[in-house]
Enzyme design. Structure first.
Site, short mmCIF file in Angstrom:
data_model
loop_
_atom_site.label_atom_id
_atom_site.label_comp_id
_atom_site.label_asym_id
_atom_site.label_seq_id
_atom_site.Cartn_x
_atom_site.Cartn_y
_atom_site.Cartn_z
N HIS A 18 0.83 -1.20 0.00
CA HIS A 18 0.00 0.00 0.00
C HIS A 18 0.87 1.25 0.00
CE1 HIS A 18 -2.53 -3.03 2.38
NE2 HIS A 18 -2.90 -3.07 1.11
N ASP A 116 -5.70 5.35 1.09
CA ASP A 116 -5.84 4.11 0.32
C ASP A 116 -7.10 3.38 0.80
OD1 ASP A 116 -5.31 1.90 2.18
OD2 ASP A 116 -3.23 2.54 2.20
N ALA A 345 15.04 -9.34 -3.19
CA ALA A 345 15.87 -8.93 -4.33
C ALA A 345 15.31 -7.62 -4.88
CB ALA A 345 15.88 -10.01 -5.41
N GLN A 347 13.46 -5.99 -7.06
CA GLN A 347 12.52 -6.43 -8.09
C GLN A 347 12.36 -5.44 -9.24
OE1 GLN A 347 8.96 -8.74 -7.16
NE2 GLN A 347 7.73 -7.04 -7.94
N HIS A 362 3.26 -14.01 -7.38
CA HIS A 362 2.04 -14.14 -6.58
C HIS A 362 0.94 -13.22 -7.10
CE1 HIS A 362 3.70 -10.43 -5.23
NE2 HIS A 362 2.83 -10.26 -4.26
N TRP A 365 -0.83 -6.66 -7.02
CA TRP A 365 -1.06 -5.72 -8.12
C TRP A 365 0.16 -4.86 -8.43
CZ3 TRP A 365 -3.98 -6.30 -11.94
CH2 TRP A 365 -4.33 -5.24 -12.79
N ASN A 366 0.93 -4.46 -7.41
CA ASN A 366 2.15 -3.69 -7.67
C ASN A 366 3.11 -4.49 -8.55
OD1 ASN A 366 1.36 -1.49 -6.10
ND2 ASN A 366 2.33 -2.28 -4.26
N ALA A 385 -5.37 -12.67 -0.20
CA ALA A 385 -6.05 -11.39 -0.47
C ALA A 385 -6.81 -11.47 -1.80
CB ALA A 385 -5.07 -10.22 -0.41
N GLU A 386 -6.71 -10.42 -2.63
CA GLU A 386 -7.49 -10.39 -3.88
C GLU A 386 -6.70 -11.00 -5.04
OE1 GLU A 386 -4.88 -6.95 -4.91
OE2 GLU A 386 -5.42 -8.13 -3.15
#
Length: 478
Positions: A18, A116, A345, A347, A362, A365-366, A385-386
């Site tokens: 978030h 958020d 790491a 990313q 996984h 969304w980010n 989660a979603e």
């Protein structure tokens, strides 16, 4: 810092998933739209420092105000059965007095409060100070549609059709949500989740980290307030993709290893900051990587049984001895074409590297947006989660990913299925359409956030509303 400028405040609920998009939104408002911003961070980590946050976000002291609210302690009120959503709601509630005091102490009070979607309870503070209320949805528009539609569904029909008979949930104008994909808190009729859905609809505007070319059908439905039950005063602004930028100065073992690999030849494997696998699944994944005969970077965490979100708000120990949970001889057999990294790491930098050609994720969304903006196809592996909804958006609605027919984490995905998915997105002819689609969306993403693009213009409307509101306030007080 705020003298003469329109000033807004943003609130980030706990968790890096978030915090990062909220920080990026603050940076975008300041750098592209001439607005001054203060970001209030809700945390339960008393050891977290402001300097650590600035380092994570790449923000300089004079660019953006980042304020850590005093750490909240909910440990006495939670146990193993307390869900992530409930924990976040409790932390936000505990932080409200500190947020109220911090805003009251400001020399120039913000004209708007942007929270958020897990911090909508903070709207009460915005109302006290007569601020505009905006909510920033840091996930996809389809999940937003489900969330705002949920409170409108008849409880008895919902219970019978969607839970007992496992029928899809029909959201007017959107793709139906299958029972197997549905957000668990929706199926449980979680009071916190349904309260969020109601509060989101009271906002002056809803910002979502998506863009038109990514979710055209859902965003069109969200703009038609008759379809999803949104109040007319809550327009939806797709302002994404907002992702953390690449830190060019960052170098290390992983990036140096990537520099030595051929172009578009490496699969990146990571389950985010909170995801974990069981011991059996970890072994099958290792064999799948080896049997695929593709190059890979794998960010490994010690396995945890029956808790795929084991590290969301806590560490799962410091066991970095891979020999304890990887197949015997795996590291030796894969040392020429694989790199195993403990726990973390860089990313953003990895996904932007020219050697990367796939991402086993996984599908938080980010992470998904980071993959899309870099034109990297995905193997989606939802854990909590979603993420099951994210996986369906990516694999079926958009077509930039593949996934196993077996729904993890309920079962164990076998090594042969894993190797087949890797080969599909990396080399097989079957994956050509996926690879082409994600490269096309990479170009669309750049256009959306560039000056004059759809997402740039959407955020410009919000900025203009804040500027007009500030002028009206000054006229009244002046």
């Amino acid at each position: 810092m705020h003298t003469g400028k329109v000033h807004v405040a943003l609130v980030a609920s706990p968790g890096m998933g978030h915090l990062i998009p909220v920080l990026e939104l603050g940076k975008r408002l300041v750098s592209h739209h001439g607005i001054s911003a203060t970001i209030f961070v809700v945390t339960m980590d008393a050891s977290l420092s402001r300097s650590q946050l600035l380092k994570v976000s790449g923000i300089t002291d004079d660019f953006l105000d980042v304020v850590l609210l005093p750490a909240v302690d909910i440990s006495a009120r939670v146990d193993k059965t307390t869900g992530i959503l409930r924990q976040m709601a409790m932390m936000v509630h505990e932080a409200l007095p500190s947020l109220r005091s911090a805003i009251l102490a400001m020399e120039v009070q913000p004209i708007a409060l942007i929270v958020d979607m897990f911090a909508t309870e903070a709207f009460v503070v915005a109302e006290e100070f007569m601020m505009f209320k905006y909510v920033f949805v840091t996930t996809n528009a389809w999940f937003l549609a489900l969330t705002v539609h949920g409170p409108n569904l008849d409880k008895e029909v919902d219970q019978d059709d969607h839970i007992n008979n496992q029928k899809p949930i029909h959201i007017p104008g959107c793709e139906p949500v299958r029972f197997v994909d549905c957000y668990e808190q929706f199926l449980r009729r979680n009071k916190v989740y349904f309260r969020m859905g109601t509060e989101i609809s009271t906002a002056d505007g809803i910002l979502v980290n998506s863009f038109y070319d990514l979710e055209p059908l859902t965003l069109a439905a969200l703009h038609d307030t008759r379809k999803v039950g949104l109040a007319p005063k809550a327009p939806v602004y797709p302002i994404g993709p907002l992702v953390r930028p690449v830190e060019l100065s960052l170098r290390g073992e992983v990036l140096r290893w990537l520099d030595m690999q051929p172009k578009e030849s490496v699969l990146y494997v990571s389950f985010g900051s909170g995801g974990t696998l069981s011991a059996k699944q970890t072994i099958e994944l290792a064999w799948g990587l080896e049997n695929s005969q593709q190059r890979f970077i794998w960010v490994v965490r010690p396995p945890v049984e029956n808790d795929s979100a084991a590290t969301v708000f806590k560490s799962n120990g410091v066991n970095n001895d891979f020999l304890d949970y990887l197949p015997e001889g795996f590291l030796n057999r894969t040392c020429k074409n694989g790199l195993v990294v403990p726990k973390w790491a860089p990313q953003t930098e990895i996904l932007s590297h020219p050697s990367i050609s796939g991402f086993l994720s996984h599908c938080g969304w980010n992470s998904s947006l980071e993959s899309i903006v870099n034109g990297v196809p995905m193997i989606v592996w939802p854990l909590y989660a979603e993420q099951k909804m994210n996986a369906t958006v990516l694999a079926e609605h958009i077509g930039v990913a593949t996934r196993s027919k077996l729904l993890a984490p309920k079962g164990v995905v076998g090594r042969d299925a894993i190797a087949a998915m890797i080969q599909k997105i990396m080399v097989d002819k079957e994956g050509e359409a996926i690879r082409a689609k994600v490269k096309m969306l990479k170009s669309c993403a750049v256009k959306a956030v560039s000056n004059g693009g759809s997402s740039y213009n959407a955020l410009a409307i919000v900025a203009e509303e804040c500027k007009i509101g500030m002028q009206r306030r000054n006229a009244k007080t002046g």
